[in-house]
Design a protein around this motif. Structure first.
Motif, PDB file in Angstrom:
ATOM      1  N   SER A  47      -8.584  63.314   2.345  1.00 48.67           N
ATOM      2  CA  SER A  47      -8.324  61.969   2.874  1.00 48.67           C
ATOM      3  C   SER A  47      -8.667  61.856   4.351  1.00 48.67           C
ATOM      4  O   SER A  47      -8.879  60.763   4.863  1.00 48.67           O
ATOM      5  CB  SER A  47      -6.856  61.608   2.675  1.00 48.67           C
ATOM      6  OG  SER A  47      -6.050  62.456   3.466  1.00 48.67           O
ATOM      7  N   GLY A  48      -8.723  63.023   5.013  1.00 49.52           N
ATOM      8  CA  GLY A  48      -8.970  63.004   6.453  1.00 49.52           C
ATOM      9  C   GLY A  48      -7.740  62.615   7.250  1.00 49.52           C
ATOM     10  O   GLY A  48      -7.809  62.367   8.450  1.00 49.52           O
ATOM     11  N   LEU A  49      -6.601  62.581   6.557  1.00 50.32           N
ATOM     12  CA  LEU A  49      -5.357  62.235   7.233  1.00 50.32           C
ATOM     13  C   LEU A  49      -4.829  63.430   8.006  1.00 50.32           C
ATOM     14  O   LEU A  49      -4.898  64.556   7.544  1.00 50.32           O
ATOM     15  CB  LEU A  49      -4.297  61.801   6.206  1.00 50.32           C
ATOM     16  CG  LEU A  49      -4.467  60.430   5.595  1.00 50.32           C
ATOM     17  CD1 LEU A  49      -3.568  60.292   4.379  1.00 50.32           C
ATOM     18  CD2 LEU A  49      -4.156  59.339   6.599  1.00 50.32           C
ATOM     19  N   ASN A  50      -4.305  63.166   9.142  1.00 47.35           N
ATOM     20  CA  ASN A  50      -3.737  64.231   9.960  1.00 47.35           C
ATOM     21  C   ASN A  50      -2.241  64.362   9.660  1.00 47.35           C
ATOM     22  O   ASN A  50      -1.403  64.282  10.551  1.00 47.35           O
ATOM     23  CB  ASN A  50      -3.985  63.907  11.436  1.00 47.35           C
ATOM     24  CG  ASN A  50      -3.959  65.154  12.299  1.00 47.35           C
ATOM     25  OD1 ASN A  50      -4.111  66.261  11.789  1.00 47.35           O
ATOM     26  ND2 ASN A  50      -3.763  64.975  13.579  1.00 47.35           N
ATOM     27  N   ARG A  51      -1.974  64.512   8.371  1.00 46.27           N
ATOM     28  CA  ARG A  51      -0.589  64.592   7.904  1.00 46.27           C
ATOM     29  C   ARG A  51      -0.446  65.815   7.008  1.00 46.27           C
ATOM     30  O   ARG A  51      -1.416  66.264   6.410  1.00 46.27           O
ATOM     31  CB  ARG A  51      -0.237  63.362   7.070  1.00 46.27           C
ATOM     32  CG  ARG A  51      -0.307  62.051   7.817  1.00 46.27           C
ATOM     33  CD  ARG A  51       1.065  61.689   8.324  1.00 46.27           C
ATOM     34  NE  ARG A  51       1.092  60.391   8.972  1.00 46.27           N
ATOM     35  CZ  ARG A  51       2.194  59.871   9.492  1.00 46.27           C
ATOM     36  NH1 ARG A  51       3.333  60.515   9.415  1.00 46.27           N
ATOM     37  NH2 ARG A  51       2.176  58.701  10.093  1.00 46.27           N
ATOM     38  N   CYS A  52       0.774  66.292   6.873  1.00 44.43           N
ATOM     39  CA  CYS A  52       1.005  67.401   5.963  1.00 44.43           C
ATOM     40  C   CYS A  52       1.124  66.864   4.539  1.00 44.43           C
ATOM     41  O   CYS A  52       1.385  65.673   4.325  1.00 44.43           O
ATOM     42  CB  CYS A  52       2.252  68.198   6.339  1.00 44.43           C
ATOM     43  SG  CYS A  52       3.790  67.318   6.101  1.00 44.43           S
ATOM     44  N   ALA A  53       0.896  67.745   3.568  1.00 41.73           N
ATOM     45  CA  ALA A  53       0.902  67.348   2.155  1.00 41.73           C
ATOM     46  C   ALA A  53       2.243  66.744   1.760  1.00 41.73           C
ATOM     47  O   ALA A  53       2.301  65.773   1.002  1.00 41.73           O
ATOM     48  CB  ALA A  53       0.588  68.563   1.296  1.00 41.73           C
ATOM     49  N   LYS A  54       3.275  67.321   2.293  1.00 46.85           N
ATOM     50  CA  LYS A  54       4.619  66.854   1.985  1.00 46.85           C
ATOM     51  C   LYS A  54       4.817  65.394   2.400  1.00 46.85           C
ATOM     52  O   LYS A  54       5.394  64.591   1.665  1.00 46.85           O
ATOM     53  CB  LYS A  54       5.611  67.708   2.778  1.00 46.85           C
ATOM     54  CG  LYS A  54       6.621  68.408   1.945  1.00 46.85           C
ATOM     55  CD  LYS A  54       7.440  69.304   2.866  1.00 46.85           C
ATOM     56  CE  LYS A  54       8.728  69.656   2.192  1.00 46.85           C
ATOM     57  NZ  LYS A  54       9.524  70.587   3.001  1.00 46.85           N
ATOM     58  N   SER A  55       4.338  65.098   3.573  1.00 41.06           N
ATOM     59  CA  SER A  55       4.467  63.747   4.112  1.00 41.06           C
ATOM     60  C   SER A  55       3.673  62.757   3.272  1.00 41.06           C
ATOM     61  O   SER A  55       4.140  61.647   2.994  1.00 41.06           O
ATOM     62  CB  SER A  55       3.986  63.741   5.562  1.00 41.06           C
ATOM     63  OG  SER A  55       4.104  62.455   6.110  1.00 41.06           O
ATOM     64  N   CYS A  56       2.476  63.178   2.830  1.00 36.68           N
ATOM     65  CA  CYS A  56       1.636  62.313   1.995  1.00 36.68           C
ATOM     66  C   CYS A  56       2.318  62.042   0.657  1.00 36.68           C
ATOM     67  O   CYS A  56       2.328  60.904   0.178  1.00 36.68           O
ATOM     68  CB  CYS A  56       0.281  62.965   1.751  1.00 36.68           C
ATOM     69  SG  CYS A  56      -0.744  63.074   3.223  1.00 36.68           S
ATOM     70  N   ARG A  57       2.850  63.089   0.070  1.00 38.74           N
ATOM     71  CA  ARG A  57       3.523  62.934  -1.217  1.00 38.74           C
ATOM     72  C   ARG A  57       4.694  61.958  -1.103  1.00 38.74           C
ATOM     73  O   ARG A  57       4.871  61.062  -1.926  1.00 38.74           O
ATOM     74  CB  ARG A  57       4.040  64.288  -1.701  1.00 38.74           C
ATOM     75  CG  ARG A  57       4.772  64.193  -3.010  1.00 38.74           C
ATOM     76  CD  ARG A  57       5.469  65.491  -3.394  1.00 38.74           C
ATOM     77  NE  ARG A  57       6.510  65.199  -4.363  1.00 38.74           N
ATOM     78  CZ  ARG A  57       7.747  64.890  -4.043  1.00 38.74           C
ATOM     79  NH1 ARG A  57       8.134  64.855  -2.781  1.00 38.74           N
ATOM     80  NH2 ARG A  57       8.622  64.614  -4.980  1.00 38.74           N
ATOM     81  N   LEU A  58       5.479  62.136  -0.059  1.00 39.51           N
ATOM     82  CA  LEU A  58       6.642  61.288   0.150  1.00 39.51           C
ATOM     83  C   LEU A  58       6.235  59.819   0.330  1.00 39.51           C
ATOM     84  O   LEU A  58       6.862  58.913  -0.213  1.00 39.51           O
ATOM     85  CB  LEU A  58       7.413  61.771   1.375  1.00 39.51           C
ATOM     86  CG  LEU A  58       8.857  61.306   1.440  1.00 39.51           C
ATOM     87  CD1 LEU A  58       9.694  61.998   0.392  1.00 39.51           C
ATOM     88  CD2 LEU A  58       9.438  61.592   2.809  1.00 39.51           C
ATOM     89  N   ARG A  59       5.190  59.627   1.098  1.00 35.24           N
ATOM     90  CA  ARG A  59       4.709  58.267   1.338  1.00 35.24           C
ATOM     91  C   ARG A  59       4.272  57.620   0.026  1.00 35.24           C
ATOM     92  O   ARG A  59       4.561  56.454  -0.242  1.00 35.24           O
ATOM     93  CB  ARG A  59       3.556  58.299   2.325  1.00 35.24           C
ATOM     94  CG  ARG A  59       3.012  56.931   2.709  1.00 35.24           C
ATOM     95  CD  ARG A  59       4.043  56.094   3.439  1.00 35.24           C
ATOM     96  NE  ARG A  59       3.524  54.800   3.859  1.00 35.24           N
ATOM     97  CZ  ARG A  59       4.249  53.825   4.372  1.00 35.24           C
ATOM     98  NH1 ARG A  59       5.551  53.988   4.552  1.00 35.24           N
ATOM     99  NH2 ARG A  59       3.706  52.689   4.717  1.00 35.24           N
ATOM    100  N   TRP A  60       3.572  58.384  -0.791  1.00 31.75           N
ATOM    101  CA  TRP A  60       3.114  57.874  -2.084  1.00 31.75           C
ATOM    102  C   TRP A  60       4.307  57.579  -2.991  1.00 31.75           C
ATOM    103  O   TRP A  60       4.404  56.503  -3.576  1.00 31.75           O
ATOM    104  CB  TRP A  60       2.184  58.897  -2.748  1.00 31.75           C
ATOM    105  CG  TRP A  60       1.835  58.570  -4.164  1.00 31.75           C
ATOM    106  CD1 TRP A  60       2.346  59.141  -5.290  1.00 31.75           C
ATOM    107  CD2 TRP A  60       0.910  57.571  -4.615  1.00 31.75           C
ATOM    108  NE1 TRP A  60       1.801  58.576  -6.407  1.00 31.75           N
ATOM    109  CE2 TRP A  60       0.907  57.603  -6.019  1.00 31.75           C
ATOM    110  CE3 TRP A  60       0.080  56.651  -3.956  1.00 31.75           C
ATOM    111  CZ2 TRP A  60       0.110  56.763  -6.802  1.00 31.75           C
ATOM    112  CZ3 TRP A  60      -0.717  55.807  -4.734  1.00 31.75           C
ATOM    113  CH2 TRP A  60      -0.694  55.870  -6.129  1.00 31.75           C
TER     114      TRP A  60
END
Length: 191
Positions: A47-60
């Motif tokens: 995704s090119g996001l400067n976020r950790c996987a955990k944060s992405c999962r939570l957001r989703w």
DNA sequence: AACAACCTCAACCGCATCAGA
DNA sequence: GTCTGATGCGGTTGAGGTTGT
């Protein structure tokens, strides 16, 4: 919303933290569309996001996922949460699984800010405790009963005196037989 | 109007569990 | 069997909004 604590925390890999921007949401949604809502490390990388996987999962899970219901809880939903909490305790993911479109985080927040108070008000009236007195019994921050003022919460009593919920049944899948049992329990509560 | 107290909720943290090597 | 990285969960935090004085 930017959080001071996050800003102050030393950045290990210069990852973004705090509130998500619309642009980040869009990137994440695109990556999930391609890869599916699994393999969060892959999604994060692509995704090119400067976020950790955990944060992405939570957001989703809590915000971007389709079919998420937002806004006020209906009376039926509120009632169901109260009953399921009595049955399951703080197993928010299990409770959320019975409420289509609601997330565990949302239910947890709702419980802490609304329902735990209602519960104590109800119990307080039964026990002859005034609403004012309840203020000292309930933690201001979480709405939970103060540990010092009481030995256990309602659901714990149920678990201790009746059965061990963990051993008794497994909610980790969606077996119709399990649902049937829960439905019977909830109907019993109506009677 | 100004300030304080309280409330809400998105997001983070730490831990437990799972899965693959 | 054990190590390691990924994932999932519940508890907690704190910024911003709302309500009360």
């Amino acid at each position: 919303m930017a959080r001071i604590k996050d800003k102050q925390r030393p950045a290990k890999k210069e990852l973004n933290t705090g509130a998500w921007t619309a642009e980040e949401d869009r990137k994440l949604a695109e990556a999930i569309e391609i890869n599916g809502p699994k393999q969060w490390t892959t999604i994060t990388a692509k995704s090119g996001l400067n976020r950790c996987a955990k944060s992405c999962r939570l957001r989703w899970m809590n915000y971007l996922r389709p079919n998420i219901k937002r806004g006020n809880m209906s009376d039926q939903e509120e009632d169901l949460i109260i009953r399921l909490h009595k049955l399951l305790g703080n197993r928010w993911s299990l409770i959320a699984a019975r409420l289509p479109g609601r997330t565990d985080n949302e239910i947890k927040n709702y419980w802490n800010s609304h329902l735990s108070k209602k519960k104590f008000e109800k119990e307080g009236l039964i026990a002859g405790i005034s609403t004012k007195e309840l203020g000292s019994k309930i933690d201001k921050k979480t709405g939970e009963e103060n540990k010092a003022s009481s030995s256990s919460s309602g659901h714990m009593d149920l678990e201790k005196t009746m059965f061990d919920v963990d051993d008794f049944f497994d909610f980790s899948n969606e077996k119709p037989s399990t649902l049937e049992w829960v439905t019977k329990f909830l109907e019993f509560g109506d009677a």
